[in-house]
Design an enzyme around this catalytic site. Structure first.
Site, mmCIF file in Angstrom:
data_model
loop_
_atom_site.group_PDB
_atom_site.id
_atom_site.type_symbol
_atom_site.label_atom_id
_atom_site.label_comp_id
_atom_site.label_asym_id
_atom_site.label_seq_id
_atom_site.Cartn_x
_atom_site.Cartn_y
_atom_site.Cartn_z
ATOM 1 N N CYS A 257 20.149 4.142 65.784
ATOM 2 C CA CYS A 257 19.471 3.571 67.245
ATOM 3 C C CYS A 257 19.078 4.752 68.029
ATOM 4 O O CYS A 257 17.968 4.954 68.534
ATOM 5 C CB CYS A 257 20.624 2.764 67.874
ATOM 6 S SG CYS A 257 22.155 3.941 68.389
ATOM 7 N N HIS A 305 25.377 2.381 71.509
ATOM 8 C CA HIS A 305 24.025 1.795 70.841
ATOM 9 C C HIS A 305 23.142 2.117 72.129
ATOM 10 O O HIS A 305 23.400 1.782 73.177
ATOM 11 C CB HIS A 305 24.191 0.261 70.547
ATOM 12 C CG HIS A 305 22.959 -0.380 70.009
ATOM 13 N ND1 HIS A 305 22.978 -0.014 68.401
ATOM 14 C CD2 HIS A 305 22.196 -1.006 70.163
ATOM 15 C CE1 HIS A 305 21.626 -0.590 68.082
ATOM 16 N NE2 HIS A 305 21.219 -1.060 69.133
ATOM 17 N N HIS A 317 14.958 -1.920 69.073
ATOM 18 C CA HIS A 317 15.814 -0.943 68.799
ATOM 19 C C HIS A 317 16.150 -1.034 67.080
ATOM 20 O O HIS A 317 15.654 -1.801 66.445
ATOM 21 C CB HIS A 317 17.399 -1.370 69.286
ATOM 22 C CG HIS A 317 17.914 -2.637 68.941
ATOM 23 N ND1 HIS A 317 19.016 -2.839 68.748
ATOM 24 C CD2 HIS A 317 17.079 -3.781 68.528
ATOM 25 C CE1 HIS A 317 19.215 -4.339 68.144
ATOM 26 N NE2 HIS A 317 18.067 -4.692 68.401
#
Length: 341
Positions: A257, A305, A317
């Site tokens: 990520c 994240h 993402h």
């Protein structure tokens, strides 16, 4: 002794009783029939939730791995520069020692006679006095050289001590990298084993939810980014759609990520830190309601994240292993912060 005989039910009563029994039986069967799928579905739901939890933990460990690896890289560069400085300083010390050694030898060879006797027996007293004056100046210079050599030696010892400390810290970082790597691999292996334990229909449903072609999502639109670099970063992130999730990677063939965010902004000429925790402070924070394309959206309380807002309530993402870079709703999980770079 008397007894009571139970009266046999009439035909009508028998029919009602049978009908009632049948109704109860049917209801029971229906209830059992309805209960069976939920009983089967419950373990599958629990397994999918456990897989999601393991992926979240693996991602947290991945960010810790990235942080430790980044630290190890920085320390490695520091150690290399320190070793170069030590080598140059050692060469300087050696040169100074050789020069002082040569001068001391020359003085020893010419200083075997008392100066007054040397003047008495000198063929040219004026020349001798000139040499003696020069020798005094040399002695003064030599004393300065000795002080400089001592200072250089202390500096060399300090450099070596600092380098030794960096080497020790580098070794600790290497061990941390290895430990975080083992943690990630353990979590991912357990998640894969759980996914493989699901019935094929549930696995297929999970795979469909992981695809990058999210037909259930609206078009992200073409909202204007707040700056040229944000627009370039959004374009790079869109170009990465469909790329595989590769933990610990920041492109170009695979991403985790934070690696995707770092790579996308690098294409725009902007350097971002390696981890999602650090990326949340790479600019100024704005409310989620004011998010614009190119803004970084970090998730969970620990900011483990991160995705890029691209407009119309969506982010791009790298979700987790098996799910390629894709669009998802901005509210797919609890938002921690929104950062405008």
């Amino acid at each position: 002794m008397g007894f009571h005989r139970r009266l046999a039910p009439s035909g009508f009563n028998r029919g009602c009783a049978a009908g009632a029994a049948l109704t109860v039986l049917s209801a029971t069967v229906a209830a059992l029939g309805a209960a069976v799928p939920s009983a089967v579905a419950a373990p599958a739901e629990s397994t999918r939730a456990e897989v999601d939890r393991l992926y979240a933990e693996a991602e947290k460990a991945t960010e810790s791995y990235n942080r430790a690896d980044e630290r190890a890289d920085a320390l490695r560069e520091q150690v290399t520069r320190a070793q170069d400085r030590i080598a140059r300083q050692q060469q300087r010390v050696n040169t100074m020692r050789e020069a002082l050694g040569s001068l001391a030898g020359a003085q020893y060879r010419s200083g075997g006679m008392d100066p007054s006797l040397a003047l008495l027996f000198s063929d040219n007293p004026d020349e001798y006095l000139e040499k003696a004056a020069a020798l005094d100046r040399i002695n003064v210079h030599q004393a300065g050289e000795l002080r400089e050599l001592e200072a250089a030696g202390r500096e060399l010892a300090q450099e070596r001590s600092e380098a030794a400390g960096r080497l020790t810290e580098l070794e600790r970082s290497r061990k941390a990298v290895a430990e975080h790597k083992r943690t990630v691999e353990r979590k991912l292996a357990k998640a894969r084993a759980l996914l493989n334990s699901l019935p094929s229909a549930d696995r297929a449903a999970y795979d469909r939810a992981s695809r990058s072609d999210r037909a259930d999502l609206p078009d992200p639109g073409n909202a204007a980014a707040p700056s040229g670099r944000a627009a370039a970063a959004v374009a790079a992130a869109r170009a990465a759609l469909g790329s595989p999730y590769v933990w610990g990677s920041n492109g170009p063939s695979g991403f985790d990520c934070s690696g995707l965010m770092q790579w996308s902004y690098a294409k725009a000429g902007v350097f971002l830190p390696r981890t999602s925790q650090a990326q949340r402070y790479a600019g100024h924070q704005v409310p989620l309601s004011q998010a614009q394309p190119g803004d970084l959206v970090t998730y969970r309380a620990d900011a483990s994240h991160v995705g890029m807002y691209v407009g119309n309530g969506q982010v791009i993402h790298a979700p987790y292993p098996g799910a390629p870079v894709r669009y998802d709703p901005v509210g797919m999980m609890p938002v921690s912060s929104v950062t405008r770079v």
